[in-house]
Design an enzyme around this catalytic site. Structure first.
Site, PDB file in Angstrom:
ATOM      1  N   LYS A 101       0.792  -1.238   0.000  1.00 16.43           N
ATOM      2  CA  LYS A 101       0.000   0.000   0.000  1.00 16.43           C
ATOM      3  C   LYS A 101       0.823   1.286   0.000  1.00 16.43           C
ATOM      4  O   LYS A 101       0.348   2.333  -0.450  1.00 16.43           O
ATOM      5  CB  LYS A 101      -0.930  -0.005   1.217  1.00 16.43           C
ATOM      6  CG  LYS A 101      -2.042  -1.048   1.138  1.00 16.43           C
ATOM      7  CD  LYS A 101      -3.183  -0.580   0.259  1.00 16.43           C
ATOM      8  CE  LYS A 101      -4.388  -1.502   0.375  1.00 16.43           C
ATOM      9  NZ  LYS A 101      -5.491  -1.056  -0.499  1.00 16.43           N
ATOM     10  N   SER A 136       0.835  -9.969  -1.043  1.00 15.31           N
ATOM     11  CA  SER A 136       0.597  -8.532  -0.955  1.00 15.31           C
ATOM     12  C   SER A 136       0.866  -7.899   0.400  1.00 15.31           C
ATOM     13  O   SER A 136       1.090  -6.697   0.477  1.00 15.31           O
ATOM     14  CB  SER A 136      -0.838  -8.232  -1.397  1.00 15.31           C
ATOM     15  OG  SER A 136      -1.745  -8.993  -0.641  1.00 15.31           O
TER      16      SER A 136
END
Lengths: 320, 320
Positions: free
Chosen positions: A50, A302
């Site tokens: 992110k 991720s």
């Protein structure tokens, strides 16, 4: 969103985001039946990809916007990422979080330099709280996925993966709101047009699978999965458009498939990955995509912001 | 053991052992007060550095010895490493393990292709069982640390670290029987003579600290620590000689220092490291060595074969 925006994001992220390692395991390859390349965004700053999108979005703001500050709503990895990006760029960052958010998540945002604004989730919607503060204070909103600069930033993970691993046949990425997946699709298909791009969701939060099937954005009002980073109720219009055009197919994995894959990652690969971060590999392990056998397959892990005790309990519960 | 033996081991290990990544973290550096470079042997094949020494030892045997087969005693990482090395080199490998060994460890050895021979630890000594089988069957013994080819193989981890990270001021390694530490010392001091080499033990298993102080091999009959890879009762004559001459100093860390460091590695660095593998970083975090501040410090994370549930419980118990 165009590939040039991903390239520009990569230049901005130089020296800011880690170029995360790509790890391999012979045991993994033997079990998966193909050569797997793990792009370890769990080892990224803030523990997830992110920071790529958040930093790129903040760095892309005008001087006036940067002086005014930014706001976002996220009690998860995006909130932490915006907080850190704000600190690095000396931009004031407000993170709207529910009063019910775990203390550790509030502390993480504050630790990265963010200002936390709480709201009562029983009485208020987070988007409304953010919109009101945004208007009152003239802040720029940095949404978690449906934003070109955020999507372009997230695409830099796949850019690095495709640059570092020659001749990939396919790339798999988890799909929450679609920021990572849309960036992955644009980067991969530009650099290696022949490679397949596949998106993966939990069965209990299959909004993108349903949306692609229906040809329009379908909401999942009550997503149910341990993959708590993949629980947005719907794609955004921008992410849906890219996914529909550039992702070959969407697949789902069930909770047991996520659990067993996560246990493999922790116990054999020695990587702390969060449930959301393991769904791409789960789809490979459990043969959800025909035609991968014998190929070279990139998988984006991720994030790694797991609750260690909760995950350990999950492993034990299933064995009992 | 000379540096040339480490170089020869590195050549043998090419394409066999992973050149493991060296990871860094700004959060870690800020907390430690120096630039820390983590040599991630937890990401090594079999989950620990042990494959380096085991493979080098087996590959160094004569043709006749290789045809006859090898034997070792270890219910831990060395046993798994000898099993895998045997498989890779097509050498029969017997691993002597107690009847009380956890099933998962027996399964791991068998999974790597080893033959398991069990003994009753209440009635027999593992060295005697191994010696008898060795004599009966004409096998070569590959001990876990006190052997030049094993020590040289373990030294290849530090060789890679010093090659990959320029201008290190110090290298820290855990000390069990001293195989990793002695190899680390010879490799580091040859390639970078000005760098300090520091060995780290748990307080409850401080045989090398005591031995260096006494100037002779001191036994610790009842080692007590969660770092179960560091529980040999004594150094060997070969490892002690190198450690005495080439390791600048030995330090200890206590169980709470190991626990908090391990929790940092799992929760912030997203790396599954076993308790034994974290003692080097624990010494840096807890400022056990004067003069590291502001420097460039390499730390070997020696292994990742942790019991996930037990470690998660340890984290929780201390917080409660």
């Amino acid at each position: 969103m165009e590939f040039a925006q991903i390239e520009a994001a990569a230049a901005r992220l130089q020296g800011v985001a880690h170029r995360t390692p790509v790890l391999t395991s012979r045991t993994l390859d033997a079990l998966a039946g193909c050569a797997v390349f793990l792009k370890c965004e769990n080892l990224q700053r803030t523990g997830a990809f992110k920071i790529r999108g958040a930093y790129n979005a903040l760095a892309s703001l005008s001087d006036a916007q940067q002086r005014a500050g930014v706001i976002t709503y996220s009690s998860g990895n995006h909130g932490q990422a915006v907080a850190l990006a704000g600190k690095l760029l000396a931009i004031r960052a407000l993170i709207v979080m529910p009063t019910t958010a775990p203390k550790v998540k509030v502390a993480a945002v504050k630790g990265y330099g963010g200002e936390v604004v709480t709201y009562d989730p029983a009485r208020q919607e987070r988007e409304e709280v953010a919109a009101q503060l945004q208007a009152e204070r003239g802040l720029a909103l940095v949404p978690p996925f449906n934003h070109p600069a955020v999507m372009a930033g997230q695409g830099t993970a796949a850019l690095e993966l495709v640059q570092d691993v020659p001749e990939l046949d396919a790339v798999l990425a988890p799909c929450g709101g679609g920021g990572l997946l849309s960036g992955t699709a644009v980067a991969t298909r530009h650099l290696r047009p022949g490679a397949r791009v596949i998106g993966v969701e939990p069965e209990g939060a299959a909004k993108a699978n349903l949306s692609v099937q229906a040809g329009r954005i379908v909401r999942v009002e009550h997503p149910q999965t341990k993959a708590d980073g993949l629980m947005p109720k719907a794609l955004g219009d921008l992410t849906f458009a890219v996914i529909r055009e550039q992702v070959e197919r969407m697949v789902t994995v069930n909770e047991e498939e996520i659990r067993s894959t996560l246990e493999f990652l922790w116990s054999r690969c020695k990587l702390v990955v969060e449930p959301s971060g393991a769904v791409g590999l789960a789809a490979v392990f459990h043969r959800k995509v025909a035609g991968l056998a014998g190929g070279r397959v990139g998988v984006i892990l991720s994030g790694g912001n797991a609750d260690i005790g909760a995950v350990a309990d999950w492993f034990r519960a299933e064995r009992a």
